[in-house]
Design a protein around this motif. Structure first.
Motif, short mmCIF file in Angstrom:
data_model
loop_
_atom_site.label_atom_id
_atom_site.label_comp_id
_atom_site.label_asym_id
_atom_site.label_seq_id
_atom_site.Cartn_x
_atom_site.Cartn_y
_atom_site.Cartn_z
N UNK A 216 -8.71 15.98 -29.84
CA UNK A 216 -7.79 16.87 -30.04
C UNK A 216 -6.94 17.25 -28.53
N UNK A 217 -5.63 17.65 -28.78
CA UNK A 217 -4.86 18.05 -27.54
C UNK A 217 -4.45 19.42 -27.60
N UNK A 218 -4.70 20.11 -26.60
CA UNK A 218 -4.46 21.36 -26.48
C UNK A 218 -3.73 21.92 -25.13
N UNK A 219 -2.47 22.76 -25.56
CA UNK A 219 -1.83 23.10 -24.32
C UNK A 219 -2.31 24.45 -24.01
N UNK A 220 -2.06 24.57 -22.58
CA UNK A 220 -2.87 25.80 -22.06
C UNK A 220 -2.10 26.32 -20.73
N UNK A 221 -2.28 27.60 -20.65
CA UNK A 221 -1.84 28.17 -19.28
C UNK A 221 -2.91 29.08 -18.44
N UNK A 222 -2.93 28.88 -17.23
CA UNK A 222 -3.79 29.69 -16.12
C UNK A 222 -3.30 30.74 -15.51
N UNK A 223 -3.97 31.75 -15.25
CA UNK A 223 -3.64 32.79 -14.22
C UNK A 223 -4.57 32.88 -13.15
N UNK A 224 -4.07 32.75 -11.97
CA UNK A 224 -5.04 32.88 -10.73
C UNK A 224 -5.10 34.32 -10.22
N UNK A 225 -5.88 34.95 -10.49
CA UNK A 225 -6.07 36.34 -9.85
C UNK A 225 -6.52 36.37 -8.63
N UNK A 226 -6.77 35.40 -7.81
CA UNK A 226 -7.52 35.48 -6.54
C UNK A 226 -6.41 35.61 -5.55
N UNK A 227 -6.77 36.00 -4.36
CA UNK A 227 -6.11 36.25 -3.06
C UNK A 227 -5.84 34.80 -2.36
N UNK A 228 -6.88 33.86 -2.93
CA UNK A 228 -6.68 32.35 -2.16
C UNK A 228 -5.92 31.61 -3.48
N UNK A 229 -5.35 30.73 -2.77
CA UNK A 229 -4.58 29.42 -3.55
C UNK A 229 -4.84 28.09 -3.08
N UNK A 230 -4.77 27.35 -4.23
CA UNK A 230 -4.92 25.56 -3.73
C UNK A 230 -4.61 24.88 -4.73
N UNK A 231 -4.35 23.59 -4.38
CA UNK A 231 -3.89 22.46 -5.40
C UNK A 231 -4.91 21.62 -5.84
N UNK A 232 -5.24 21.34 -7.14
CA UNK A 232 -6.51 20.43 -7.35
C UNK A 232 -5.79 19.22 -8.14
N UNK A 233 -5.87 17.86 -7.56
CA UNK A 233 -5.22 17.04 -8.26
C UNK A 233 -5.82 16.53 -9.54
N UNK A 234 -7.09 16.50 -9.66
CA UNK A 234 -7.90 16.13 -11.00
C UNK A 234 -9.02 17.04 -10.92
N UNK A 235 -9.02 17.76 -12.04
CA UNK A 235 -10.12 18.71 -12.27
C UNK A 235 -10.67 18.21 -13.90
N UNK A 236 -12.17 18.21 -13.59
CA UNK A 236 -12.92 17.78 -14.81
C UNK A 236 -13.95 18.82 -15.51
N UNK A 237 -14.00 19.01 -16.70
CA UNK A 237 -14.77 19.99 -17.53
C UNK A 237 -15.31 19.52 -18.78
N UNK A 238 -16.40 20.05 -18.85
CA UNK A 238 -17.26 19.87 -20.08
C UNK A 238 -16.92 21.28 -21.07
N UNK A 239 -16.20 21.01 -22.33
CA UNK A 239 -16.37 22.19 -22.91
C UNK A 239 -17.50 22.72 -23.68
N UNK A 240 -17.83 24.01 -23.84
CA UNK A 240 -18.89 24.42 -24.37
C UNK A 240 -18.74 25.63 -25.35
N UNK A 241 -19.68 25.62 -26.26
CA UNK A 241 -19.48 26.74 -27.27
C UNK A 241 -20.79 27.21 -27.45
N UNK A 242 -21.17 28.44 -27.18
CA UNK A 242 -22.32 29.27 -27.27
C UNK A 242 -23.37 28.36 -26.33
N UNK A 243 -22.78 27.95 -25.22
CA UNK A 243 -23.87 27.42 -24.21
C UNK A 243 -24.32 26.03 -24.61
#
Length: 1609
Positions: free
Chosen positions: A962-989
């Protein structure tokens, strides 16, 4: 009434002078007038004769005539008035008339005395002056005279007779004169008997008034006044003057009454009498008097007797003869009040006491003091009466229902006539409750216990002993029916009970026991003894334990009751809270509530179960902590521990062991320290005593708190704090003058300030009270605490060098840090921030050494800080660019990055040494600076939002993509750019699969958008539970929380590690549109027959639903279940349908499923009427719109991921369902059976019809047993009977059913004409429902308006096929020669279209004339000989033909040759003929065949006639034949079975064979009334309802065959 004076039975003739013929003149000689001589002689003689005749008439004939007339004349008197009576004389006036006085006008007078006698006794004489006239045969009499008594004793006897008899006869003798025709005839004789109506005992006296107005002033008794209606049937009116009567009852003299100035007039009159009821001096007299008065008061008719005493005409002197006569008068006087009396108007039960024990639950002992009955004596009753004793027998009733009965013995009483009150005490008396009133008595006790005022009725009788002037009378069974009320106990809560003392007296392993003294106010006048009562102690709705009131006894007003309570406070938070409130002295509101088992007294269980008493449980009055002491140790500044000794009070009776303490000590809310200790050897505080605890205290070494404590205590002790405040102000940026500190000694100030310290202690402690262990929180304020000089060891905490103050008071902050070009060793950064709180002084802060940045105690890097110039009260702004940050510890920096990425805040420690503070023109070197800077972390990037509108693109072997559109808010005082980020989605661990984001840029305190390509992969184990959760949430409107576990960011090791530590928390949004768009019901099955089907019928349906799920290629649903409310057209809830899973098929967005066979439609109580209307609407309408609201569950096949279950799919749609259209299409097919029943009440027609009920809907309804009224129309007057359908199941389309139309003509007269018409013409049976249509009450109610019909066409040819061919086959067995048993085979078929047929047994009969168990052969159609009977085969297996199964089945049954002793007359030639005929290979047979079978859904076995006469009829005869196929073995067996009969040496003689029974079986019909006889025959064509006449005269052995279409008995 008139009195007659007449001759005895004499009649007057028309000719009054007939007896005097001698005075008539002879007839003249013929033709005398022609002679001259006649005239010369006759004239002188005629003159002489005339003179002689006149003289004779006047003096000789007239007296005789007058006497005769007087003898025959009658005299009638209308009035006889007697006045002025004396001992010898009286005046008498008589008014009447005379009749039969003759044709002459006459005047009658009585010249002398007239003697009056009675019964042969001369009574006296009278002279009657004046005269009376008569004319035309009658005249009037108006006589006035006096009467002289000549025989006193005789006249007395006559007078007595006259008063009591119906009639009497006077005999009158004397002389009378008659003047008529101008002549007076004197001294005629008067000799007459006169019959007079007497007084007849003055029978029929009625009392109109009975009064007892008072007591006799002379003490003679009670004054009595009576008004009576007396009827005098006589014409005699007599003046009596003063008449006195004696009143008695049951031969006991009650008193005397007198009527004065009395004239006994004719007819009815009101006679007023007064007198006295005399005192009774004997036991018997009082008892009889009491009985008479009781009966009068009780409105009972009482027959009293009035006997004459005397008569005093002048009111003074007694008249002997009249008094003696009156004494013989005995009057029956019925005494009864003219109107029913109600003496007792109301009843107040006073101070009622009830004593209950378990054995006397329904006969409690009842007492009462001050019972008051309000009474009023009847009108006219005003004599003095004093009630001395009273007993009662009455019932307590409410709403017409008897609650209890009370029968009390006599109790002393007092009365107040003026007030109309009777007061008495009710001594111990059982209140008896009938068995049928137990429930009502429980409710009465409940209402009396919890209510304020309880009205009810007392109905019964009272009995009293009353003191009167005639003696003490016992008035019994005085009826009363009075309304009264009792003031209720008001739940013993008005006012609320008061607990005066509470003491814990013991502790066990399971609970604490308390002795509680409580004051309960009983607001009523009721005393109650109820035995032991156990109530529940409730706090905040939780039952904490019991409150036992032993031998509870409550009286009106305040009651001090000693109770015990056992609670287990540790078992609930509420229990601990209550115990805490108690120990802290606060107290709490509690409820003491009853339960159904609160009392062993069954009749009080409802009352005490309703109790709920609110009261206030007081708190403990003493404090647990008596005081404490504090000692600061040498090691306190090192480890923070000091020592305390606490003195403890134990308020409980058992000893208290202190197992552990966890406490906080505060002063004005500021922490002083804490004690946390578990004692290896627990201190024991003796019961109701004191003890001490020694423990370590962890001190609060915060300088500010210590300063606050010291300063507040100083003010409390009246000390000046100016210098101390100035010193402290330096630490907070203050600028006190130097002169303020001259002479100030810190140690002295501190010790004086800490004197009299009071602290607040909040603790949680575990104690044992006795053996009961509990952990309770406890708070006590103002605990006295002593200190000593050891306290000065804490001064260094306050005396930090002043030089450090300004540095320490400043603050460093960073607003943004942007990492640029990160590497593993360094990066550049732009920093924005400020240094604030530098104080009110301008200062220059110089950083000669690098500033190190530490995280979690480790230096992660360093950077140079420029000199900062701080402006007073403003500080300095930082705006640094291109600052090089050098990573000094890659591992520590990685750990920091990991933390910052996963937390909302993180802290950097900025440290440096040798900071120089230049302030007030003085540099202060050696000042170190360590600042902790708090920065906003990434907080797991919790602002990740997945947008709706996602789509499942594909499901393959790798998983779900599936394809999911997303937005993310950075609450931190620190900022940076990440060219590629990889994740594993989890549900209930659990990892679902990979998700990749490209070009993710994090801007400090800002948002950014990106896309995620996510896969739920197949290689991660069992994904089913997680997929179920995700999909269920999506369709039920719930977001699914997800986590994205970082896999990495290639290129920078510390960033790669940080991403790996990151778990993003987000949620997958639910579907926007409803998941189910519409539902169509393709078919539905409902079962109304099971035991629970009334309000929970089985309901199985097939539905097709249109879905809206996020699958590109359609949802792969394989099974569905539902939990749906069925709504009627108006949106009202009909019922709830919850089903298990059933298979489903899908096509695109459409899914179809059939619910399981055990599905039910559950009807709620408040939906029963709606459900009944729903049934009717489905039955009657063509199409019905219903609603489906609830949820559906589904199973989805996700390929390699498996099958998942998605629950709670929202469903809220409307759909249409075809209705039954009123079952208007019913088609008649045939009559399988038609019975004529001759019952005790007359003829009954029982017709079994095969018919087709067409169901136009897609509903299948299992109705079971159903009956409908049948009629020639829908009116009750034309009802013909009842139609029964057994095991009815209606399926869509045709439904072939067997219906029984039961028509008893005596009950339904219209059925006679209907059944007669049914034989010859087409008829219509109108069918309609009634309340008993189905045993399912809901179905009956729903079908209540059903109206249908069926046309019965009597002339339509039958479409029935014969059940067998006309050929049977006999098979001889090896044993036939011995036992005569052989097989007979035939092919049977089901002749009834659409009906299931099960043949259970055979009763074949082949006898021409009938008989239930024989088989015969015939030489000719009219001669038959019985040769065999049916043999019951125990191995017979029932034959089943399913509906519409007409294929023939070969059936075998066993027959047995008849014994010669059992058969009909058979000769040797008969046997030989049968044997010879069978040798030809077949026999001609005529038989009747009666199988027993179950037809259709009818559960009752039927014996229907399948005889050949009903299927194969001989031409021109009423009989029929079939062919019995035989072989040589049949002939041989037959011959050998009868060897003697075939022997030529035997002389032919008759063989006796048992007579067969009639050819039509006479049985008791299962459906007919008891005692009736049913005749059953099959009629394949039109039915005939007329019993058949014989076709030929019956012989002694053979009856004629019956027509195939007729029935007979």
């Amino acid at each position: 009434m008139a009195f007659d004076i007449r001759d005895e039975d004499e009649e007057h003739h028309p000719d009054e002078f007939e007896e005097y013929d001698d005075v008539k003149q002879p007839a003249p000689p013929p033709k005398f007038y022609r002679r001259r001589k006649f005239w010369m002689f006759c004239i002188p003689n005629l003159i002489i004769a005339t003179i002689v005749a006149v003289l004779l008439g006047l003096y000789v004939v007239m007296p005789k005539i007058a006497q005769d007339l007087m003898n025959k004349a009658t005299i009638e008197f209308d009035q006889i008035d007697i006045s002025n009576p004396t001992a010898t004389t009286m005046d008498i006036a008589m008014v009447g008339n005379m009749k039969k006085t003759g044709p002459f006008t006459a005047e009658i007078s009585f010249p002398g005395e007239v003697t009056v006698s009675w019964n042969g006794i001369v009574l006296g004489t009278t002279q009657i002056p004046g005269s009376s006239k008569a004319s035309g045969g009658q005249g009037s009499l108006n006589l006035a005279s006096s009467f002289t008594v000549t025989n006193t004793s005789g006249f007395t006897e006559f007078s007595s007779y006259m008063l009591n008899a119906q009639t009497f006869v006077w005999h009158l003798e004397g002389k009378l004169n008659v003047h008529a025709l101008s002549r007076t005839v004197k001294n005629l004789n008067l000799n007459k008997d006169i019959t007079v109506n007497a007084f007849n005992g003055l029978n029929g006296i009625k009392i109109d008034k009975f009064a007892l107005p008072g007591d006799d002033p002379d003490g003679k008794g009670i004054i009595i006044q009576i008004d009576t209606t007396v009827n005098n049937p006589s014409a005699i009116q007599m003046y009596m003057g003063s008449l006195t009567l004696a009143i008695s009852y049951k031969d006991v003299l009650m008193g005397y009454v007198t009527s004065t100035n009395l004239t006994m007039v004719r007819g009815p009159q009101t006679m007023s009498m007064t007198g006295v009821l005399i005192p009774q001096n004997t036991t018997e007299g009082l008892a009889i008097t009491s009985e008479m008065m009781s009966r009068y008061i009780g409105n009972e008719l009482t027959n009293t007797t009035a006997t004459g005493v005397d008569v005093k005409p002048d009111g003074v002197n007694e008249l002997g003869w009249l008094s003696d006569a009156v004494k013989s008068l005995k009057l029956n006087v019925p005494l009864q009040s003219p109107v029913p009396l109600e003496l007792i108007k109301a009843l107040n039960l006073g101070a009622l006491g009830l004593v209950f024990t378990p054995p006397t639950a329904y006969e409690p002992v009842t007492t009462s003091t001050g019972v008051i009955a309000n009474y009023s004596l009847p009108d006219g009753f005003n004599f003095n009466i004093s009630f001395q004793q009273v007993s009662n027998s009455f019932a307590l009733t409410r709403g017409g229902v008897t609650i209890a009965n009370l029968n009390s013995s006599y109790n002393p009483s007092t009365s107040d006539m003026a007030a109309g009150t009777l007061t008495f005490n009710l001594l111990a008396t059982p209140l008896l409750v009938p068995n049928a009133s137990h429930e009502a008595f429980q409710e009465f006790n409940r209402d009396l216990t919890i209510g304020a005022d309880l009205p009810f009725n007392v109905v019964g009788q009272a009995s009293v002993y009353a003191n009167t002037s005639i003696g003490v009378v016992n008035l019994v069974n005085i009826p009363f029916n009075a309304s009264t009320e009792l003031s209720g106990l008001q739940s013993l809560a008005n006012p609320a009970p008061t607990i005066t003392s509470l003491q814990v007296v013991s502790g066990t392993t399971t609970g604490l026991t308390m002795n509680i003294s409580v004051i309960i106010v009983n607001p009523s006048s009721i005393s109650l003894s109820a035995g032991d009562v156990v109530l529940a102690l409730i706090y905040k709705g939780v039952n904490l334990g019991t409150v036992t009131m032993p031998n509870l006894s409550i009286v009106p007003g305040a009651n001090t009751i000693a109770t015990t309570s056992t609670i287990d406070p540790a078992s609930s938070p509420e229990g601990l809270e209550l115990l805490t409130l108690y120990t802290s002295g606060a107290g709490a509101g509690v409820s003491i509530a009853g339960t159904p088992t609160s009392t062993a007294v069954d009749s009080l269980s409802l009352a005490f179960g309703a109790l709920n008493i609110q009261t206030q449980m007081p708190g403990l009055q003493s404090k647990l902590l008596a005081g404490a002491s504090l000692e600061v140790l040498n090691t306190t500044l090192v480890n923070g521990l000091a020592q305390t000794v606490v003195t403890v009070n134990n308020p409980f009776v058992p000893a208290m062991s202190i197992l552990s303490i966890n406490s906080k000590i505060t002063y004005n809310g500021v922490a002083v320290g804490s004690v946390v200790s578990t004692f290896a050897t627990p201190p024991v505080i003796p019961g109701v005593g004191q003890g001490t605890i020694t423990a370590s205290i962890a001190m609060n070494t915060n300088p500010t708190d210590l300063i606050t404590l010291i300063r507040t205590q100083a003010i409390k002790n009246g000390m000046s704090t100016a210098a101390f405040d100035g010193l402290i102000s330096l630490q907070h940026g203050g600028t006190p003058p130097a002169s303020l500190f001259v002479g100030f000694n810190v140690a002295d100030f501190t010790l004086k300030a800490m004197a009299g310290l009071l602290v607040d202690i909040t603790m949680t402690t575990t104690v044992k009270v006795g053996d009961y262990q509990v952990t309770i929180p406890y708070t006590q304020t103002g605990v006295a605490t002593t200190t000593d000089a050891s306290l000065l060891k804490l001064i260094p905490l306050v005396g930090t060098p002043i030089a450090q103050v300004l540095v320490d008071g400043s603050a460093l902050q960073f607003d943004s840090i942007q990492i640029i070009s990160p590497t593993d060793t360094n990066f550049q950064t732009d920093i924005g921030g400020a240094i604030t709180n530098t104080g009110p002084l301008d200062a220059q802060i110089v950083f000669p050494n690098p500033v190190t940045v530490s995280y979690e105690g480790k230096t992660i890097g360093s950077m140079m800080m420029p000199t900062v110039n701080a402006i007073a009260n403003q500080g300095a702004t930082l705006s640094l660019t291109g600052v090089m940050f050098t990573i000094s510890d890659i591992d520590a920096y990685t750990a920091f990055t990991v933390f910052a990425l996963n937390n909302a805040k993180f802290e950097w420690t900025i440290a440096t040494t040798d900071v120089v503070v230049n302030a007030m023109g003085v540099p202060i070197p050696g000042v170190s600076m360590t600042k902790t800077v708090t920065l906003d972390g990434f907080n797991k990037l919790a602002g990740l939002i997945l947008n709706p509108g996602y789509m499942i693109e594909e499901i393959d072997a790798a998983g779900l993509h599936m394809v999911i559109g997303a937005t993310i808010n950075n609450p931190s005082t620190i900022g940076m750019t990440i060219p590629v980020s990889q994740f594993n989605t989890q549900f209930q661990g659990t990892v679902l699969g990979p998700a990749v984001a490209v070009g993710l840029t994090l801007i400090p305190h800002a948002s950014s958008a990106f896309s995620l390509n996510a896969t739920i992969a197949t290689g991660n184990g069992n994904m089913i539970p997680y997929l179920e959760g995700i999909f269920t949430n999506a369709v039920t409107g719930q977001p699914t929380p997800l986590e994205a576990q970082g896999v990495g960011a290639p290129g920078v090791s510390w960033l790669n590690t940080a991403i790996q530590s990151l778990t993003l928390s987000t949620s997958l949004p639910p579907l926007v549109d409803p998941p189910i768009v519409s539902v169509a019901i393709d078919s539905m099955y409902m079962d109304f027959t099971c035991e629970s089907c009334t309000w929970a019928p089985t309901a199985v349906s097939t539905i097709t639903a249109k879905t809206n799920l996020p699958f590109r290629n359609g949802a792969p649903i394989t099974a569905l279940s539902q939990n749906v409310q069925i709504l009627d057209t108006n949106g009202q809830v009909v019922g709830l349908m919850s089903t298990d899973y059933a298979d489903a098929t899908t096509s695109g967005d459409m899914v179809t499923s059939t619910s399981p066979a055990n599905s039910t439609l559950v009807i709620a109580d408040d939906s029963q009427t709606i459900y009944e209307d729903f049934i009717w609407d489905l039955t009657n309408t063509t199409q019905y719109t219903l609603g489906l609201k609830g949820t559906a569950n589904s199973k989805l096949d996700l390929g390699a991921l498996g099958v998942i279950e998605v629950k709670g799919i929202t469903l809220d749609v409307q759909t249409n369902l075809d209705g039954l259209q009123g079952l208007q299409n019913i088609t008649f097919l045939a009559f399988p059976d038609l019975d004529i029943l001759f019952g005790a009440t007359g003829l009954i027609i029982d017709a079994f019809t095969d018919m087709n009920i067409y169901n136009p809907s897609m509903l299948t309804l299992n109705i079971g047993a159903m009956s409908l009224y049948a009629g020639s129309d829908y009116t009750p007057a034309n009802q013909i009977g009842v139609a029964f359908l057994q095991n009815l199941t209606l399926t869509p389309g045709d439904n072939f059913v067997l219906s029984e139309l039961y028509m008893p003509q005596a009950q339904y007269p219209a059925s006679e004409a209907f059944s007669a018409n049914m034989e010859n013409e087409n008829v219509t049976a109108y069918l309609y429902a009634y309340p008993g249509t189905s045993s399912n009450v809901a179905l009956s109610a729903g079908l209540s308006k059903l109206r249908s019909f069926v046309h019965i066409n009597a002339k339509t040819p039958t479409n029935l096929i014969p059940p067998y061919p006309p050929v049977w086959t006999a098979t001889i067995l090896p044993s036939t020669i011995t036992d005569g048993i052989f097989d007979i085979d035939v092919e049977l078929s089901n002749p009834y279209p659409g009906l299931r047929l099960e043949i259970t047994s055979f009763i074949p009969d082949v006898n021409l004339i009938g008989g239930s168990d024989s088989f015969s052969v015939a030489e000719s159609p009219s001669v038959a000989k019985q040769i065999a009977t049916w043999y019951a085969d125990p191995n017979f297996v029932p034959i089943v033909f399913e509906a519409n199964d007409t294929a023939p089945r070969t059936v075998s049954m066993k027959m047995q040759f008849v014994d010669v002793a059992d058969g009909q007359m058979m000769t040797l030639s008969d046997v030989a003929a049968i044997a010879n005929a069978s040798a030809s290979g077949s026999l001609i047979t005529n038989f009747e065949f009666l199988p027993m079978f179950l037809l259709g859904t009818n559960p009752t076995p039927q014996n229907i006639d399948w005889s050949c006469a009903n299927w194969y009829t001989l031409a021109g005869t009423s009989g029929c034949t079939t062919s019995l196929t035989t072989g040589p073995d049949f002939t041989e067996a037959f011959e050998k079975y009868y060897p003697k009969l075939l022997s030529p040496t035997v002389t032919p003689s008759p063989i006796s064979i048992a007579q067969p029974t009639p050819s039509v079986a006479t049985t008791a019909s299962a459906s007919s009334p008891s005692g009736s006889v049913a005749t059953s025959m099959t009629a394949p064509s039109s039915p005939s309802l007329t019993p058949a006449a014989p076709s030929s005269p019956p012989s002694t052995s053979v009856a004629p065959p019956l027509p195939s279409t007729q029935s007979a008995v």
